[in-house]
Design an enzyme around this catalytic site. Structure first.
Site, PDB file in Angstrom:
ATOM      1  N   MET A  83      40.429  52.365  47.908  1.00 44.07           N
ATOM      2  CA  MET A  83      39.692  51.572  46.915  1.00 44.07           C
ATOM      3  C   MET A  83      39.034  52.507  45.907  1.00 44.07           C
ATOM      4  O   MET A  83      38.364  53.462  46.282  1.00 44.07           O
ATOM      5  CB  MET A  83      38.613  50.713  47.582  1.00 44.07           C
ATOM      6  CG  MET A  83      39.120  49.549  48.426  1.00 44.07           C
ATOM      7  SD  MET A  83      40.069  48.292  47.526  1.00 44.07           S
ATOM      8  CE  MET A  83      38.903  47.763  46.266  1.00 44.07           C
TER       9      MET A  83
ATOM     10  N   ASP B  19      43.177  50.579  43.764  1.00 43.09           N
ATOM     11  CA  ASP B  19      42.735  49.218  43.429  1.00 43.09           C
ATOM     12  C   ASP B  19      41.300  49.256  42.927  1.00 43.09           C
ATOM     13  O   ASP B  19      40.388  49.620  43.663  1.00 43.09           O
ATOM     14  CB  ASP B  19      42.854  48.331  44.678  1.00 43.09           C
ATOM     15  CG  ASP B  19      42.488  46.882  44.411  1.00 43.09           C
ATOM     16  OD1 ASP B  19      42.263  46.512  43.246  1.00 43.09           O
ATOM     17  OD2 ASP B  19      42.426  46.110  45.391  1.00 43.09           O
ATOM     18  N   GLY B  20      41.139  48.888  41.647  1.00 42.19           N
ATOM     19  CA  GLY B  20      39.809  48.784  41.066  1.00 42.19           C
ATOM     20  C   GLY B  20      39.611  49.711  39.886  1.00 42.19           C
ATOM     21  O   GLY B  20      39.712  50.932  40.026  1.00 42.19           O
ATOM     22  N   GLY B  21      39.404  49.137  38.713  1.00 41.85           N
ATOM     23  CA  GLY B  21      39.116  49.950  37.531  1.00 41.85           C
ATOM     24  C   GLY B  21      40.304  50.714  36.980  1.00 41.85           C
ATOM     25  O   GLY B  21      40.135  51.649  36.196  1.00 41.85           O
TER      26      GLY B  21
ATOM     27  N   PHE C 120      34.675  42.557  43.650  1.00 34.12           N
ATOM     28  CA  PHE C 120      34.692  42.012  42.297  1.00 34.12           C
ATOM     29  C   PHE C 120      35.663  42.768  41.400  1.00 34.12           C
ATOM     30  O   PHE C 120      35.840  43.971  41.559  1.00 34.12           O
ATOM     31  CB  PHE C 120      33.294  42.068  41.676  1.00 34.12           C
ATOM     32  CG  PHE C 120      32.283  41.312  42.482  1.00 34.12           C
ATOM     33  CD1 PHE C 120      32.129  39.936  42.295  1.00 34.12           C
ATOM     34  CD2 PHE C 120      31.525  41.946  43.453  1.00 34.12           C
ATOM     35  CE1 PHE C 120      31.220  39.217  43.062  1.00 34.12           C
ATOM     36  CE2 PHE C 120      30.614  41.234  44.230  1.00 34.12           C
ATOM     37  CZ  PHE C 120      30.460  39.865  44.034  1.00 34.12           C
ATOM     38  N   GLY C 121      36.249  42.038  40.450  1.00 34.65           N
ATOM     39  CA  GLY C 121      37.084  42.663  39.444  1.00 34.65           C
ATOM     40  C   GLY C 121      36.229  43.184  38.309  1.00 34.65           C
ATOM     41  O   GLY C 121      35.013  42.971  38.270  1.00 34.65           O
TER      42      GLY C 121
ATOM     43  N   SER D 116      46.507  41.733  39.797  1.00 35.96           N
ATOM     44  CA  SER D 116      45.657  40.996  40.740  1.00 35.96           C
ATOM     45  C   SER D 116      45.264  39.655  40.140  1.00 35.96           C
ATOM     46  O   SER D 116      44.646  39.600  39.070  1.00 35.96           O
ATOM     47  CB  SER D 116      44.399  41.811  41.040  1.00 35.96           C
ATOM     48  OG  SER D 116      43.444  40.972  41.665  1.00 35.96           O
TER      49      SER D 116
ATOM     50  N   HIS E 287      49.375  40.882  43.512  1.00 38.35           N
ATOM     51  CA  HIS E 287      48.272  41.255  44.405  1.00 38.35           C
ATOM     52  C   HIS E 287      47.324  40.071  44.569  1.00 38.35           C
ATOM     53  O   HIS E 287      46.810  39.527  43.586  1.00 38.35           O
ATOM     54  CB  HIS E 287      47.536  42.454  43.792  1.00 38.35           C
ATOM     55  CG  HIS E 287      46.463  43.048  44.646  1.00 38.35           C
ATOM     56  ND1 HIS E 287      46.712  43.960  45.649  1.00 38.35           N
ATOM     57  CD2 HIS E 287      45.117  42.876  44.628  1.00 38.35           C
ATOM     58  CE1 HIS E 287      45.566  44.325  46.213  1.00 38.35           C
ATOM     59  NE2 HIS E 287      44.576  43.680  45.610  1.00 38.35           N
TER      60      HIS E 287
ATOM     61  N   HIS F  28      45.677  41.462  50.026  1.00 34.46           N
ATOM     62  CA  HIS F  28      44.608  42.429  50.298  1.00 34.46           C
ATOM     63  C   HIS F  28      43.478  41.663  50.977  1.00 34.46           C
ATOM     64  O   HIS F  28      42.763  40.896  50.328  1.00 34.46           O
ATOM     65  CB  HIS F  28      44.154  43.057  48.965  1.00 34.46           C
ATOM     66  CG  HIS F  28      42.986  43.986  49.088  1.00 34.46           C
ATOM     67  ND1 HIS F  28      42.252  44.406  47.996  1.00 34.46           N
ATOM     68  CD2 HIS F  28      42.412  44.590  50.161  1.00 34.46           C
ATOM     69  CE1 HIS F  28      41.284  45.222  48.393  1.00 34.46           C
ATOM     70  NE2 HIS F  28      41.361  45.336  49.707  1.00 34.46           N
TER      71      HIS F  28
ATOM     72  N   ASP G 227      43.859  38.830  46.367  1.00 34.60           N
ATOM     73  CA  ASP G 227      42.633  39.274  47.035  1.00 34.60           C
ATOM     74  C   ASP G 227      42.034  38.147  47.859  1.00 34.60           C
ATOM     75  O   ASP G 227      41.618  37.125  47.321  1.00 34.60           O
ATOM     76  CB  ASP G 227      41.615  39.737  45.981  1.00 34.60           C
ATOM     77  CG  ASP G 227      42.042  41.030  45.311  1.00 34.60           C
ATOM     78  OD1 ASP G 227      42.229  42.030  46.035  1.00 34.60           O
ATOM     79  OD2 ASP G 227      42.204  41.038  44.070  1.00 34.60           O
TER      80      ASP G 227
ATOM     81  N   MET H  47      38.971  37.115  50.161  1.00 35.37           N
ATOM     82  CA  MET H  47      37.589  37.529  50.473  1.00 35.37           C
ATOM     83  C   MET H  47      36.885  36.416  51.225  1.00 35.37           C
ATOM     84  O   MET H  47      37.079  35.236  50.915  1.00 35.37           O
ATOM     85  CB  MET H  47      36.816  37.815  49.179  1.00 35.37           C
ATOM     86  CG  MET H  47      37.483  38.811  48.252  1.00 35.37           C
ATOM     87  SD  MET H  47      36.396  39.171  46.846  1.00 35.37           S
ATOM     88  CE  MET H  47      37.519  40.108  45.804  1.00 35.37           C
TER      89      MET H  47
ATOM     90  N   GLY I 269      43.736  44.081  37.730  1.00 43.24           N
ATOM     91  CA  GLY I 269      43.312  42.715  37.457  1.00 43.24           C
ATOM     92  C   GLY I 269      43.012  42.530  35.988  1.00 43.24           C
ATOM     93  O   GLY I 269      43.844  42.032  35.221  1.00 43.24           O
ATOM     94  N   SER I 270      41.828  42.971  35.565  1.00 41.76           N
ATOM     95  CA  SER I 270      41.425  42.748  34.174  1.00 41.76           C
ATOM     96  C   SER I 270      42.343  43.448  33.177  1.00 41.76           C
ATOM     97  O   SER I 270      42.571  42.921  32.084  1.00 41.76           O
ATOM     98  CB  SER I 270      39.963  43.154  33.965  1.00 41.76           C
ATOM     99  OG  SER I 270      39.629  44.266  34.742  1.00 41.76           O
TER     100      SER I 270
ATOM    101  N   MET J  91      40.046  41.302  52.390  1.00 42.91           N
ATOM    102  CA  MET J  91      38.683  41.831  52.471  1.00 42.91           C
ATOM    103  C   MET J  91      37.893  40.863  53.342  1.00 42.91           C
ATOM    104  O   MET J  91      37.050  40.099  52.863  1.00 42.91           O
ATOM    105  CB  MET J  91      38.096  41.950  51.054  1.00 42.91           C
ATOM    106  CG  MET J  91      38.675  43.131  50.288  1.00 42.91           C
ATOM    107  SD  MET J  91      38.494  42.971  48.493  1.00 42.91           S
ATOM    108  CE  MET J  91      39.933  41.956  48.153  1.00 42.91           C
TER     109      MET J  91
END
Ligand code: DX5
Ligand code: ZN
Length: 221
Positions: free
Chosen positions: A135, A173-175, A141-142, A8, A31, A64, A33, A35, A195-196, A66
């Site tokens: 999700m 998606d996320g974490g 937020f990342g 991401s 990916h 994606h 995002d 927003m 992402g991170s 949002m």
């Protein structure tokens, strides 16, 4: 199909997007995002930037959205060059119509649900979608921690898809990180947004290879 890895760019340096995108070329999807500061409390980028990202990206773009009013906006992201467009169920007036519009434009149609939204209502509509994004954090937020209680939704959807003979992809998606990746794949995800975990690494190519190897350890049956 192997596990699909989608870095991401939310975690990338937005002042150097072209080189940041090139640095993850070993992945499968890019990916992006989108927003709007209404559907989620953050704002990122819109159509003009996505259009340029598509032009410079060596990978197909997984958008994606949002955003509010995907009924109007989702087809515009397909026209802008995204290869896959995912909109949020919670924001959609007519989710099946949006998915059909997207497919008519020749792109993959994805629908996303937030952690608090149940997955079961989608079971009767699996054939209308190419991907369901569950999700694993609250969108916006990342860098957040994965919400473990979302994992049973992957198991339930994986079982429903299997029973229906559906080829729908299941995205997380996320974490998702070195620490959580095997659990997420074991629960049934086959496309992983990171992402991170990817952009936080010094060498993104090496990191993508390492994450791919770890994901194989959690391969569902
Ligand atoms: C969050 C976005 C994610 C985000 C994930 O709303 O949808 O794509 O970039 O970031 P990490 O992988 O850092 O949790
Ligand atoms: Zn995302």
């Amino acid at each position: 199909m192997g596990i699909q890895i989608a870095p991401s760019i939310l975690a990338a340096d937005f002042a150097n997007l072209e080189s940041e995108i090139a640095s993850v070329a070993d992945a499968d999807w890019l990916h992006v995002d989108v927003m709007d500061a209404h559907f989620v409390p953050n704002m990122t980028l819109g159509l003009p930037i996505l259009e340029r990202v598509v032009q410079v990206s060596p990978l197909p773009v997984d958008a994606h959205l949002m955003i509010d009013d995907p009924d109007m906006w989702a087809p515009r992201y397909a026209e802008a060059g995204a290869s896959s467009v995912t909109f949020h169920m919670e924001a959609a007036a007519a989710p099946v119509r949006i998915a059909r519009d997207l497919r008519k434009l020749g792109v993959r149609a994805g629908v996303a649900i937030k952690p608090g939204t149940p997955v079961e209502p989608l079971f009767d509509y699996l054939s209308e979608f190419d991907m369901i994004l569950i999700m694993t954090v609250e969108p916006g937020f990342g860098g957040q921690l994965l919400i473990e209680s979302t994992l049973p939704k992957f198991r339930a959807l994986r079982a429903a898809a299997k029973a229906a003979g559906s080829e729908v992809w299941i995205q997380a998606d996320g974490g998702v990180s070195r620490e959580t990746i095997a659990r997420v794949v074991d629960a049934g995800a086959d496309m992983l947004v990171m992402g991170s975990a990817v952009y936080g690494a010094e060498n993104r190519g090496t990191e993508i290879a390492a994450l791919r190897a770890l994901s194989a350890g959690g391969r569902h049956g």
